[in-house]
Design a protein around this motif. Structure first.
Motif, PDB file in Angstrom:
ATOM      1  N   SER A   1     -13.762 -65.276 -17.769  1.00 31.62           N
ATOM      2  CA  SER A   1     -13.583 -64.747 -19.126  1.00 31.62           C
ATOM      3  C   SER A   1     -13.045 -63.319 -19.131  1.00 31.62           C
ATOM      4  O   SER A   1     -12.492 -62.867 -20.131  1.00 31.62           O
ATOM      5  N   THR A   2     -13.207 -62.598 -18.026  1.00 35.10           N
ATOM      6  CA  THR A   2     -12.720 -61.213 -17.967  1.00 35.10           C
ATOM      7  C   THR A   2     -11.486 -61.063 -17.083  1.00 35.10           C
ATOM      8  O   THR A   2     -10.949 -59.955 -16.968  1.00 35.10           O
ATOM      9  N   ALA A   3     -11.033 -62.150 -16.453  1.00 40.90           N
ATOM     10  CA  ALA A   3      -9.903 -62.051 -15.530  1.00 40.90           C
ATOM     11  C   ALA A   3      -8.639 -61.569 -16.225  1.00 40.90           C
ATOM     12  O   ALA A   3      -7.914 -60.720 -15.703  1.00 40.90           O
ATOM     13  N   ALA A   4      -8.374 -62.108 -17.413  1.00 40.82           N
ATOM     14  CA  ALA A   4      -7.170 -61.694 -18.137  1.00 40.82           C
ATOM     15  C   ALA A   4      -7.232 -60.222 -18.512  1.00 40.82           C
ATOM     16  O   ALA A   4      -6.213 -59.521 -18.480  1.00 40.82           O
ATOM     17  N   ASP A   5      -8.433 -59.722 -18.846  1.00 41.06           N
ATOM     18  CA  ASP A   5      -8.575 -58.305 -19.169  1.00 41.06           C
ATOM     19  C   ASP A   5      -8.269 -57.434 -17.953  1.00 41.06           C
ATOM     20  O   ASP A   5      -7.623 -56.383 -18.072  1.00 41.06           O
ATOM     21  N   ARG A   6      -8.763 -57.855 -16.788  1.00 41.38           N
ATOM     22  CA  ARG A   6      -8.487 -57.110 -15.562  1.00 41.38           C
ATOM     23  C   ARG A   6      -6.989 -57.088 -15.268  1.00 41.38           C
ATOM     24  O   ARG A   6      -6.421 -56.057 -14.893  1.00 41.38           O
ATOM     25  N   ALA A   7      -6.339 -58.238 -15.425  1.00 39.36           N
ATOM     26  CA  ALA A   7      -4.893 -58.310 -15.173  1.00 39.36           C
ATOM     27  C   ALA A   7      -4.140 -57.441 -16.172  1.00 39.36           C
ATOM     28  O   ALA A   7      -3.168 -56.770 -15.814  1.00 39.36           O
ATOM     29  N   ALA A   8      -4.584 -57.445 -17.425  1.00 34.64           N
ATOM     30  CA  ALA A   8      -3.929 -56.621 -18.444  1.00 34.64           C
ATOM     31  C   ALA A   8      -4.062 -55.145 -18.099  1.00 34.64           C
ATOM     32  O   ALA A   8      -3.125 -54.357 -18.288  1.00 34.64           O
ATOM     33  N   ASP A   9      -5.228 -54.753 -17.588  1.00 29.99           N
ATOM     34  CA  ASP A   9      -5.408 -53.361 -17.178  1.00 29.99           C
ATOM     35  C   ASP A   9      -4.468 -53.002 -16.035  1.00 29.99           C
ATOM     36  O   ASP A   9      -3.907 -51.899 -15.996  1.00 29.99           O
ATOM     37  N   ALA A  10      -4.299 -53.918 -15.081  1.00 37.94           N
ATOM     38  CA  ALA A  10      -3.408 -53.660 -13.949  1.00 37.94           C
ATOM     39  C   ALA A  10      -1.969 -53.479 -14.425  1.00 37.94           C
ATOM     40  O   ALA A  10      -1.238 -52.611 -13.923  1.00 37.94           O
ATOM     41  N   VAL A  11      -1.562 -54.269 -15.403  1.00 34.49           N
ATOM     42  CA  VAL A  11      -0.217 -54.121 -15.960  1.00 34.49           C
ATOM     43  C   VAL A  11      -0.084 -52.781 -16.671  1.00 34.49           C
ATOM     44  O   VAL A  11       0.917 -52.069 -16.529  1.00 34.49           O
ATOM     45  N   GLU A  12      -1.103 -52.416 -17.435  1.00 29.61           N
ATOM     46  CA  GLU A  12      -1.077 -51.140 -18.157  1.00 29.61           C
ATOM     47  C   GLU A  12      -0.976 -49.960 -17.181  1.00 29.61           C
ATOM     48  O   GLU A  12      -0.179 -49.035 -17.386  1.00 29.61           O
ATOM     49  N   VAL A  13      -1.785 -50.003 -16.122  1.00 30.57           N
ATOM     50  CA  VAL A  13      -1.739 -48.927 -15.129  1.00 30.57           C
ATOM     51  C   VAL A  13      -0.357 -48.838 -14.501  1.00 30.57           C
ATOM     52  O   VAL A  13       0.217 -47.746 -14.378  1.00 30.57           O
ATOM     53  N   SER A  14       0.189 -49.974 -14.102  1.00 29.18           N
ATOM     54  CA  SER A  14       1.495 -49.984 -13.447  1.00 29.18           C
ATOM     55  C   SER A  14       2.577 -49.436 -14.369  1.00 29.18           C
ATOM     56  O   SER A  14       3.414 -48.622 -13.961  1.00 29.18           O
TER      57      SER A  14
END
Length: 371
Positions: free
Chosen positions: A141-154
């Motif tokens: 349930s939180t995997a997409a949020d983690r991936a979204a954060d990684a995209v934001e950081v990049s």
């Protein structure tokens, strides 16, 4: 749009789980640069706009097939200087991967390819993947949020250097103007990134971010890849039209359909080829699939071009179907309809018809706000 965008997946020996049995090389050669480069160069000569390189942090499920694989970014970086027009898009996992390293790796890929790099972000919460990265597992349930954060950081890191930050002033011995390099100050669930990037702004500014349609609600995707499980061409076109419209309504740049392909080749019907491979390992149907002659595939792609922005093809056996696509499908399709054609010197954003990226998507300038 510059026409239908055609992509191709170049991982392994093909989409069929037994593809390695019909390949022109031994399984050991899969981890050599020659095979990786030959296929990328063939895809470029065929006129594909981009090639993706799948990846997974865990071993393939088929224990009878090849188990070794090269990291997707490594493969992409290897073929970058050996191609001149093809977009190069590796899969990089955004749940357990280190966001700062992801951003700098991909920025370096964009430099190596002179602006043809992209990122296919994956969001797999598998506990085995977490173990491979040495990270604690997170719920799906939180995997997409983690991936979204990684995209934001990049994305913030890529823009942390202004376009004219590198001044290379020999008389004063200054390489950069420190006033044009900014911190990003990002706070994630269990990490913090201050920045700036250790790599100057990539040639494209922001690399195009690809991802599955399921991530489109959480991430501002430049290219959303979506599946339709259908064997009937008319049903496929109708379903693809509905899903593409939904993705566009969410603000996705391009809606690209995934399509598995097995073609008649060397006088052998595609159905017979697939049946022979299925005897070793059944090819489960998880997305749209075409099996048949090249002219019929051209007709299907021409019909799809009226409802989607692009199609990513998954050849059943790369050593057979990729050559057939380049010989009998892409040229005939280009004679029928406008097809996005990459040119040497163009960036991947240009080939995809995306606007220049000077700001983060979805905000006037979140980087300035965080500074």
């Amino acid at each position: 749009m510059t026409g239908l965008v055609l992509g191709v997946e170049l991982d392994g020996d093909g989409a069929h789980p037994a593809a390695w049995r019909a390949s022109a090389h031994t399984p050991a050669e899969l981890v050599t640069g020659r095979v990786v480069a030959d296929r990328a160069q063939l895809a470029e000569r065929a006129g594909f706009a981009f090639a993706t390189f799948d990846d997974a942090p865990v071993a393939p499920a088929d224990a009878a097939g090849p188990q070794a694989r090269l990291d997707a970014v490594l493969r992409a970086a290897y073929v970058a200087p050996l191609t001149s027009a093809l977009g190069i898009v590796p899969t990089v996992h955004g749940v357990y991967g280190e966001p700062f390293h992801i951003g700098t790796q991909l920025a370096s890929l964009d430099y190596a390819s002179h602006g043809r790099g992209g990122w296919l972000v994956a969001a797999d919460a598998d506990a085995r993947a977490a173990a491979a990265f040495g990270r604690p597992a997170v719920p799906s349930s939180t995997a997409a949020d983690r991936a979204a954060d990684a995209v934001e950081v990049s994305r913030r890191l890529w823009l942390s250097w202004e376009p004219d930050a590198v001044i290379a002033d020999v008389p004063t011995g200054r390489y950069l103007d420190r006033e044009r390099v900014r911190h990003i100050h990002f706070d994630g669930d269990d990490y913090r990134v201050i920045g700036p990037s250790i790599v100057p702004r990539p040639p494209q500014g922001l690399l195009p971010v690809f991802g599955s349609a399921a991530l489109a609600e959480r991430i501002d995707l430049d290219v959303a890849l979506f599946d339709v499980v259908s064997g009937d061409p008319d049903e496929l076109v109708s379903a693809a039209s509905a899903l593409a419209s939904t993705l566009r309504s969410r603000g996705t740049g391009l809606a690209v359909l995934d399509l598995e392909v097995a073609l008649d080749a060397a006088g052998v019907p595609a159905a017979s080829r697939v049946a022979a491979l299925d005897a070793h390992a059944p090819w489960a149907r998880t997305r749209a699939r075409f099996t048949g002659a090249a002219p019929a595939l051209v007709e299907l792609l021409a019909a799809l071009a009226t409802v989607v922005d692009g199609v990513r093809l998954h050849p059943a056996v790369l050593d057979v179907d990729l050559e057939e696509l380049g010989r009998a499908v892409v040229p005939a399709l280009r004679a029928r309809i406008p097809v996005a054609t990459p040119r040497a010197g163009d960036t991947l954003r240009t080939t995809l018809g995306l606007p220049e990226a000077a700001r983060l998507p979805g905000s006037a300038d979140r980087l300035e706000e965080s500074a």
